[in-house]
Design a protein around this motif. Structure first.
Motif, PDB file in Angstrom:
ATOM      1  N   ALA A 122       0.895  -1.066  -0.224  1.00 20.85           N
ATOM      2  CA  ALA A 122       0.008   0.022  -0.051  1.00 20.85           C
ATOM      3  C   ALA A 122       0.755   1.181  -0.013  1.00 20.85           C
ATOM      4  CB  ALA A 122      -1.011   0.037   1.254  1.00 20.85           C
ATOM      5  N   ALA A 123       1.929   1.333   0.832  1.00 26.29           N
ATOM      6  CA  ALA A 123       2.842   2.451   1.007  1.00 26.29           C
ATOM      7  C   ALA A 123       3.607   2.496  -0.295  1.00 26.29           C
ATOM      8  CB  ALA A 123       3.523   2.239   2.189  1.00 26.29           C
ATOM      9  N   VAL A 124       4.569   1.408  -0.640  1.00 24.12           N
ATOM     10  CA  VAL A 124       5.323   1.661  -1.625  1.00 24.12           C
ATOM     11  C   VAL A 124       4.874   1.691  -2.931  1.00 24.12           C
ATOM     12  CG1 VAL A 124       7.604   0.683  -2.386  1.00 24.12           C
ATOM     13  CG2 VAL A 124       7.267   0.618  -0.099  1.00 24.12           C
ATOM     14  N   ASN A 125       4.009   0.520  -3.297  1.00 22.02           N
ATOM     15  CA  ASN A 125       3.533   0.417  -4.546  1.00 22.02           C
ATOM     16  C   ASN A 125       1.948   1.070  -4.917  1.00 22.02           C
ATOM     17  OD1 ASN A 125       5.086  -2.454  -3.709  1.00 22.02           O
ATOM     18  ND2 ASN A 125       5.725  -1.164  -5.567  1.00 22.02           N
ATOM     19  N   ASN A 126       1.341   1.508  -3.935  1.00 23.66           N
ATOM     20  CA  ASN A 126      -0.029   2.117  -3.977  1.00 23.66           C
ATOM     21  C   ASN A 126      -0.769   1.129  -4.588  1.00 23.66           C
ATOM     22  OD1 ASN A 126      -1.904   4.199  -3.569  1.00 23.66           O
ATOM     23  ND2 ASN A 126      -1.468   5.147  -5.646  1.00 23.66           N
ATOM     24  N   LEU A 127      -0.905  -0.241  -3.870  1.00 20.51           N
ATOM     25  CA  LEU A 127      -1.796  -1.186  -4.360  1.00 20.51           C
ATOM     26  C   LEU A 127      -3.023  -1.259  -3.565  1.00 20.51           C
ATOM     27  CD1 LEU A 127       0.973  -3.862  -5.736  1.00 20.51           C
ATOM     28  CD2 LEU A 127      -0.468  -2.253  -7.058  1.00 20.51           C
ATOM     29  N   ALA A 128      -4.128  -1.342  -4.056  1.00 24.61           N
ATOM     30  CA  ALA A 128      -5.244  -1.592  -2.908  1.00 24.61           C
ATOM     31  C   ALA A 128      -5.436  -2.899  -2.266  1.00 24.61           C
ATOM     32  CB  ALA A 128      -6.675  -1.268  -3.792  1.00 24.61           C
ATOM     33  N   ARG A 129      -4.810  -3.975  -2.818  1.00 21.95           N
ATOM     34  CA  ARG A 129      -4.687  -5.263  -2.364  1.00 21.95           C
ATOM     35  C   ARG A 129      -3.978  -5.084  -0.970  1.00 21.95           C
ATOM     36  NH1 ARG A 129      -1.534  -6.748  -6.876  1.00 21.95           N
ATOM     37  NH2 ARG A 129       0.591  -7.356  -6.325  1.00 21.95           N
ATOM     38  N   GLY A 130      -3.175  -4.365  -0.935  1.00 15.44           N
ATOM     39  CA  GLY A 130      -2.287  -4.174   0.273  1.00 15.44           C
ATOM     40  C   GLY A 130      -3.135  -4.100   1.585  1.00 15.44           C
ATOM     41  N   TRP A 131      -4.074  -3.156   1.427  1.00 12.78           N
ATOM     42  CA  TRP A 131      -5.218  -2.951   2.434  1.00 12.78           C
ATOM     43  C   TRP A 131      -6.064  -4.258   2.960  1.00 12.78           C
ATOM     44  CZ3 TRP A 131      -3.134   0.793   4.735  1.00 12.78           C
ATOM     45  CH2 TRP A 131      -2.646   1.903   3.985  1.00 12.78           C
ATOM     46  N   VAL A 132      -6.048  -5.044   1.877  1.00 10.55           N
ATOM     47  CA  VAL A 132      -7.105  -6.288   1.812  1.00 10.55           C
ATOM     48  C   VAL A 132      -5.988  -7.285   2.580  1.00 10.55           C
ATOM     49  CG1 VAL A 132      -7.857  -8.300   0.812  1.00 10.55           C
ATOM     50  CG2 VAL A 132      -8.402  -5.989  -0.141  1.00 10.55           C
ATOM     51  N   ASN A 143      10.152   4.377   4.946  1.00 14.00           N
ATOM     52  CA  ASN A 143       9.508   4.672   3.641  1.00 14.00           C
ATOM     53  C   ASN A 143       9.995   5.927   3.072  1.00 14.00           C
ATOM     54  OD1 ASN A 143       8.130   3.682   1.333  1.00 14.00           O
ATOM     55  ND2 ASN A 143       6.497   5.160   1.609  1.00 14.00           N
ATOM     56  N   LYS A 144      11.521   6.440   3.642  1.00 14.70           N
ATOM     57  CA  LYS A 144      11.920   7.443   3.167  1.00 14.70           C
ATOM     58  C   LYS A 144      12.199   7.718   1.653  1.00 14.70           C
ATOM     59  CE  LYS A 144      14.866   8.118   7.398  1.00 14.70           C
ATOM     60  NZ  LYS A 144      16.197   7.934   7.841  1.00 14.70           N
ATOM     61  N   GLY A 145      11.769   8.787   1.316  1.00 13.66           N
ATOM     62  CA  GLY A 145      11.990   9.414  -0.211  1.00 13.66           C
ATOM     63  C   GLY A 145      10.823   9.216  -1.070  1.00 13.66           C
ATOM     64  N   ARG A 146       9.803   8.344  -0.362  1.00 14.24           N
ATOM     65  CA  ARG A 146       8.683   7.973  -1.305  1.00 14.24           C
ATOM     66  C   ARG A 146       7.488   8.767  -0.581  1.00 14.24           C
ATOM     67  NH1 ARG A 146      10.501   2.407  -0.208  1.00 14.24           N
ATOM     68  NH2 ARG A 146      11.624   1.807  -2.015  1.00 14.24           N
ATOM     69  N   LYS A 147       6.687   9.308  -1.514  1.00 15.73           N
ATOM     70  CA  LYS A 147       5.372  10.061  -1.011  1.00 15.73           C
ATOM     71  C   LYS A 147       4.371   9.069  -0.960  1.00 15.73           C
ATOM     72  CE  LYS A 147       2.449  13.870  -2.162  1.00 15.73           C
ATOM     73  NZ  LYS A 147       1.899  14.846  -3.157  1.00 15.73           N
ATOM     74  N   LEU A 148       3.782   9.264   0.321  1.00 16.81           N
ATOM     75  CA  LEU A 148       2.622   8.251   0.534  1.00 16.81           C
ATOM     76  C   LEU A 148       1.459   8.600  -0.088  1.00 16.81           C
ATOM     77  CD1 LEU A 148       2.537   8.141   4.431  1.00 16.81           C
ATOM     78  CD2 LEU A 148       3.331   6.319   2.898  1.00 16.81           C
ATOM     79  N   PRO A 149       0.558   7.595  -0.590  1.00 14.53           N
ATOM     80  CA  PRO A 149      -0.636   7.690  -1.449  1.00 14.53           C
ATOM     81  C   PRO A 149      -1.759   8.474  -0.488  1.00 14.53           C
ATOM     82  CG  PRO A 149       0.058   5.543  -1.449  1.00 14.53           C
ATOM     83  CD  PRO A 149       0.827   6.016  -0.415  1.00 14.53           C
ATOM     84  N   ALA A 150      -2.669   8.952  -1.200  1.00 13.94           N
ATOM     85  CA  ALA A 150      -3.284  10.049  -0.643  1.00 13.94           C
ATOM     86  C   ALA A 150      -4.276   9.200   0.377  1.00 13.94           C
ATOM     87  CB  ALA A 150      -4.391  10.679  -1.924  1.00 13.94           C
ATOM     88  N   GLY A 151      -4.631   9.935   1.287  1.00 12.69           N
ATOM     89  CA  GLY A 151      -5.626   9.195   2.330  1.00 12.69           C
ATOM     90  C   GLY A 151      -4.978   7.845   3.068  1.00 12.69           C
ATOM     91  N   TRP A 152      -3.748   7.885   3.109  1.00 15.21           N
ATOM     92  CA  TRP A 152      -3.108   6.824   3.483  1.00 15.21           C
ATOM     93  C   TRP A 152      -3.534   6.223   4.952  1.00 15.21           C
ATOM     94  CZ3 TRP A 152       0.245   4.349   6.869  1.00 15.21           C
ATOM     95  CH2 TRP A 152       0.611   3.038   6.559  1.00 15.21           C
ATOM     96  N   HIS A 153      -3.237   7.523   5.791  1.00 16.07           N
ATOM     97  CA  HIS A 153      -3.618   6.871   7.300  1.00 16.07           C
ATOM     98  C   HIS A 153      -5.234   6.450   7.351  1.00 16.07           C
ATOM     99  CE1 HIS A 153       0.194   9.407   7.501  1.00 16.07           C
ATOM    100  NE2 HIS A 153       0.511   8.551   8.607  1.00 16.07           N
TER     101      HIS A 153
END
Length: 202
Positions: free
Chosen positions: A124-134, A166-176
């Motif tokens: 979810a954090a690095v690849n912004n994949l929805a399945r990460g939350w699942v 996760n330094k250097g990478r921007k977190l996806p919107a609404g991550w928290h």
């Protein structure tokens, strides 16, 4: 000692048809949730009541953990395949890992859910994949059903301190918000068992 206790709990649940509330020496066994005992019952249904098949439970989770370490390494360092190879190789050949792999305990199962949760956070954090939350929700639910709230102790710091690793990478919107929602869904999975168990067992 632990093995005999856990198999005894599974056996008493089996002979007393108590598949919601674990039982030991005729009393409710509130120390551990029932996922391991349910898996033991599943194997007994298929292969009959015996000890040998029970060793396959921790062994299967041990192998799955080695695979998860590899997948996690590939997710965090996609440009460096060797890191994933070495990480999984080191885990698979560590003496304590080999000693604990066939033991009928909760450790391999809990490790599996923790690694699955960490993988979910990474995806979810690095690849912004929805399945990460699942995966994170399933990991929290599985961990709660395996060893209780201790799963939060292992997974929460990885999600809370994502800004550090996760330094250097921007977190996806609404991550928290998504992180919190996944924790709540996972907790709901655990409550599907915990609420009926409290009602039935007191």
């Amino acid at each position: 000692m632990d093995e005999t206790r856990y198999v005894t709990v599974a056996w008493e649940m089996w002979i007393n048809d108590s598949f919601v509330v674990p039982v030991l020496n005729g009393d409710n066994y509130t120390h551990k949730p029932p996922l391991l005992f349910w898996m033991i019952h599943g194997l007994w249904k298929v292969f009959g009541v015996n000890e040998i098949v029970l060793r396959f439970i921790p062994l299967a989770f041990s192998l799955a953990n080695v695979l998860l370490i590899y997948i996690l390494g590939r997710s965090l360092w996609p440009e460096d395949r060797k890191t994933a190879h070495y990480a999984s190789l080191i885990l698979a050949t560590t003496i304590w890992w080999l000693v604990f792999s066939p033991l009928i305990r909760f450790d391999m199962m809990l490790s599996f859910w923790v690694l699955l949760g960490v993988l979910g956070i990474a995806l979810a954090a690095v690849n912004n994949l929805a399945r990460g939350w699942v995966l994170l929700s399933l990991a929290i639910g599985g961990g709660l059903l395996t060893k209780g709230p201790v799963v939060f102790l292992h997974i929460l710091p990885v999600g809370i301190f994502v800004f550090w690793w996760n330094k250097g990478r921007k977190l996806p919107a609404g991550w928290h918000i998504k992180f919190l929602a996944s924790l709540l869904v996972g907790t709901g999975i655990g409550l599907v068992w915990a609420i009926p168990a409290v009602i039935e067992g007191g």
